[in-house]
Design an enzyme around this catalytic site. Sequence first.
Site, PDB file in Angstrom:
ATOM      1  N   ASP A 139      71.237  36.408 -13.975  1.00  0.00           N
ATOM      2  CA  ASP A 139      70.133  37.000 -13.219  1.00  0.00           C
ATOM      3  C   ASP A 139      70.174  38.526 -13.253  1.00  0.00           C
ATOM      4  O   ASP A 139      69.130  39.187 -13.274  1.00  0.00           O
ATOM      5  CB  ASP A 139      70.177  36.523 -11.756  1.00  0.00           C
ATOM      6  N   GLU A 146      71.191  40.603 -15.632  1.00  0.00           N
ATOM      7  CA  GLU A 146      70.630  41.128 -16.883  1.00  0.00           C
ATOM      8  C   GLU A 146      69.114  40.955 -16.919  1.00  0.00           C
ATOM      9  O   GLU A 146      68.378  41.849 -17.343  1.00  0.00           O
ATOM     10  CB  GLU A 146      71.268  40.411 -18.086  1.00  0.00           C
ATOM     11  N   TYR A 147      68.668  39.773 -16.480  1.00  0.00           N
ATOM     12  CA  TYR A 147      67.220  39.500 -16.466  1.00  0.00           C
ATOM     13  C   TYR A 147      66.507  40.494 -15.546  1.00  0.00           C
ATOM     14  O   TYR A 147      65.491  41.097 -15.921  1.00  0.00           O
ATOM     15  CB  TYR A 147      66.979  38.063 -15.999  1.00  0.00           C
ATOM     16  N   GLU A 195      29.754  20.171   4.077  1.00  0.00           N
ATOM     17  CA  GLU A 195      30.920  20.163   3.195  1.00  0.00           C
ATOM     18  C   GLU A 195      32.128  19.636   3.954  1.00  0.00           C
ATOM     19  O   GLU A 195      32.179  19.707   5.179  1.00  0.00           O
ATOM     20  CB  GLU A 195      31.253  21.587   2.712  1.00  0.00           C
ATOM     21  N   LYS A 218      35.736  19.958   5.511  1.00  0.00           N
ATOM     22  CA  LYS A 218      36.557  21.049   6.043  1.00  0.00           C
ATOM     23  C   LYS A 218      38.012  20.756   5.669  1.00  0.00           C
ATOM     24  O   LYS A 218      38.643  19.865   6.220  1.00  0.00           O
ATOM     25  CB  LYS A 218      36.415  21.164   7.557  1.00  0.00           C
ATOM     26  N   LYS A 275      26.646  24.672   7.079  1.00  0.00           N
ATOM     27  CA  LYS A 275      26.255  26.060   6.817  1.00  0.00           C
ATOM     28  C   LYS A 275      24.765  26.130   6.522  1.00  0.00           C
ATOM     29  O   LYS A 275      24.231  25.284   5.788  1.00  0.00           O
ATOM     30  CB  LYS A 275      27.018  26.628   5.607  1.00  0.00           C
ATOM     31  N   LYS A 319      34.524  18.506  14.236  1.00  0.00           N
ATOM     32  CA  LYS A 319      35.867  17.931  14.190  1.00  0.00           C
ATOM     33  C   LYS A 319      35.815  16.440  14.540  1.00  0.00           C
ATOM     34  O   LYS A 319      35.229  16.061  15.554  1.00  0.00           O
ATOM     35  CB  LYS A 319      36.787  18.655  15.186  1.00  0.00           C
ATOM     36  N   CYS A 333      67.844  26.049  30.279  1.00  0.00           N
ATOM     37  CA  CYS A 333      69.276  26.304  30.135  1.00  0.00           C
ATOM     38  C   CYS A 333      69.531  27.727  30.625  1.00  0.00           C
ATOM     39  O   CYS A 333      68.990  28.683  30.050  1.00  0.00           O
ATOM     40  CB  CYS A 333      69.712  26.159  28.682  1.00  0.00           C
TER      41      CYS A 333
END
Length: 669
Positions: A35, A37-38, A115, A117, A290, A314, A426
Site C-alpha cells: 500500500d 508504494e501504491y 411515482e 417513493k 407531483k 405514506k 445508570c
Amino acid sequence: MEKIVPPAVRIEELRRILREHEYRYYVLSSPTIDDFEYDAMMKQLEELEREYPEWDSPDSPTHRVGSDKTEGFASVRHDRPMLSLSNTYNYDEIGDFYRRVSEGLQGAPFEIVAELKFDGLSISLIYEDGMLVRAVTRGDGIMGDDVTANVRTIRSVPLRLRGDDYPRMLEVRGEILLPFKEFDRINAQREAEGEPLFANPRNAASGTIKQLDPHIVAGRNLDAYFYYLYSDEPLAENHYDRLMQARQWGFKVSDAVTLCCSKEEVYAFIDRFDTERLTLPVATDGIVLKVNAPAQQDLLGFTAKSPRWAIAYKYQAERVRTRLQHVSYQVGRTGAVTPVANLDPVLISGTVVRRASLHNADFIAEKDLHEGDFVYVEKGGEIIPKIVGVDTDARSIDGRPIVFTVLCPDCATPLVREQGEAAYYCPNAEGCPQQQKGRLEHYCGRKTADINIGPETIELLYSRNMIRNVADFYALTEEQLLTLPGFKKRAAAKLLDSIEASKARPYQAILFGLGIRFVGETVAKKLAAVYPSIDALAAATSEELVQIDEIGERIAAAVLHFFSLRQNRELIERLRLAGVSLEAETVSVAVSNRLAGKTVVISGTFEKRSRDEYKAMVEDNGGRMAGSVSSKTSFILAGSDMGPSKREKAEKLGVRLMSEEEFLRLIEE
C-alpha cells in the site's frame, strides 16, 4: 547524468502503472506492491495533475475509485435546496392537496405524476458536457457531502451521458439504494465476521456511501433510481417527459411512473402498489405526487420546508406476528437504559427484522410481556420496528414475565429512576464504558466539535486507554496514533488537524457537545445567547435559568448538577488549557429596539424568509421569542398552516395575528 522525463510522459506512465496494480489488486487479488508504494505513486500523480492541469483526464485513476482510505468528505452547498416533502396518510389529505393546488393555480387544470417513493439516500448529481463531475448527498438540504468518488462505483449511475442532446449543465436528483438481496448478503457476511448488523437497507446505503474507502462501496453493489432534472437550458416541457428524457440519457428511471388526470387515477395507482411494492427488489415507503407542468410548479412555489406542488403519500405500516425470544438492554450517553426485544427473524417490508423497540419499563409492564410471547410487530414509517400488540391466547404457561433489569447491563451499577421520569438511568457516568464512549462520539459530531473520527476509531482509542473523556482528544499525539493498527502518518495528521480545528468551533457547539442532560442544540444556543461564556453559565442560578425561553426547572436542575460535579469542572479547565473556545466571540447587539419589550410567537410556514431568519430578526430588534401562546404574548407572526391550537388560544386571549408582510413593514419602518 540522470535522464529528465517530461511531465506528460511521467503522468501517463504513472497512470499505466497504477491501472496495472489496480487490476492485480482488485481483479486478480494478487498485488505485487504494498500500500505504501501504491499510495506514493498515487500522491505523485495527484501532485503532477495539479501542477499540470492541461494533462488532466477524466479516466485518470485519481478520478475513479480512489486509493485514499483516509480522505474525509468536503461539504458542498446545493445550487438549489434539496427540500423534503410534506407527508399525507389518507385520501382525505390527498383531496386537501388537490384543493390547495387548484387554489394556487386559480382553478386552472393540472396533471399529476404519480411515482414510487424510494427509501434510500437522496443524492444530487451534476453533469457538465455530459460528464459526471460531482455527487452530493442531501445533508441538511442546504449543505451536503461530496461523495463523488463513491458514487462513481455505482453501475446504474452514468459517468457519461448517452446521446448528444443533453444540456451543457445538468442536475439530476435521485435515490441511492441497497437492494434487499445485497442487504441480506452483507448482513450475513457481517454476522459471520462478528460485526454489528445493519438495521435496514436505508441505513446500509447511507453507511456505505459515507465509507472512506470507495473499494468497500464498490463491493456492496448499490443501485440508484432518478426522479428529477434541472437545468438553466431547455428541457422537455413537463416533468413526465423529462423523466423519459432522463431514461434516454442513461439514467435508471422507475417503470412505476404514471400521468394522472384525476384523483381517481391517483387512488388507483396507490391501491395497485399497496401490494406490488412488497415484491420490489428495493425499499419504498410510499408514493410521490407531483404537479406535471414546471410552469405551474413555479407558480405554486415552496414553503420554507417543502414544495407546494408535491406531496408524499405514506402507506400504513406492515404488521406481522413473531416470537419474542428475550429482552436485552442498551445504555446511551446520558445513562438512559433502553430495552430491546430480540425476536425470531421475520420479514417486514422487504427486510429481515430481528429486534424491535420496547421504549421503557412502563411499556413492558403495560403490554404484560412474557418470554416466548407471540407479538405483533410494525415498522413505524416503514423503518423503525416496534411491538404494537401481544397474542396472549398463544402464551405458553412456561413463559416468565419480563422484569426490567435493576443493574446497568454494561457496568452492573444499580439503576435509578427519578420521579416523573419514564426511563431508568445508570448513575455511574464516569465509570460506565458505554456512557463514556457515547459522550465521546457525541462530542465529535458535526453539530458539536466536528472532529473527523468514526465510532470504530473511538472504540480503538478507548480500548487502548488513550481517551476517557472529551478533553483527552486534545492530549493525543502522533506517536500514540501511529501505534494503532491501520494508522499511518497521513491518517494521524488528518485526525490531529481535525482535533486542532475543533478548538475554534463556536462556544454554543462546544456547550452542546459537553452532553449536559436535556441540553440539545437549541437549548445550548439559548444558554449561550444569555451566558456568553462557560464561566457565566456555571455561575447561573436556577431562578435565572428558568427565565430563559423554553428552559424549565428540569433543564435548570440538569445544568446546575453538571457544574456541581468536580470532574466536570476539571474537564472544563482542561478544555480551556487546550485552547477550546468556551466563550462567544461577540455578544449579539440589537439592530434596533423596535420590538423591545415584545414577546413574539412564530407559527406556520412562510414564503419570504425562513422561520430561523424571522427568529433572528425578532431578537436582533430587541424582541423575545416564546414557544407557546400566553397572556404575555405581544403578537403571533402567523404563516400559512398555522397550528390550530395556537390560533384557538390566540383568539381566546385576544392576541394579534401578524402576517409576514406586516411584520416586514414593521421592521423596515
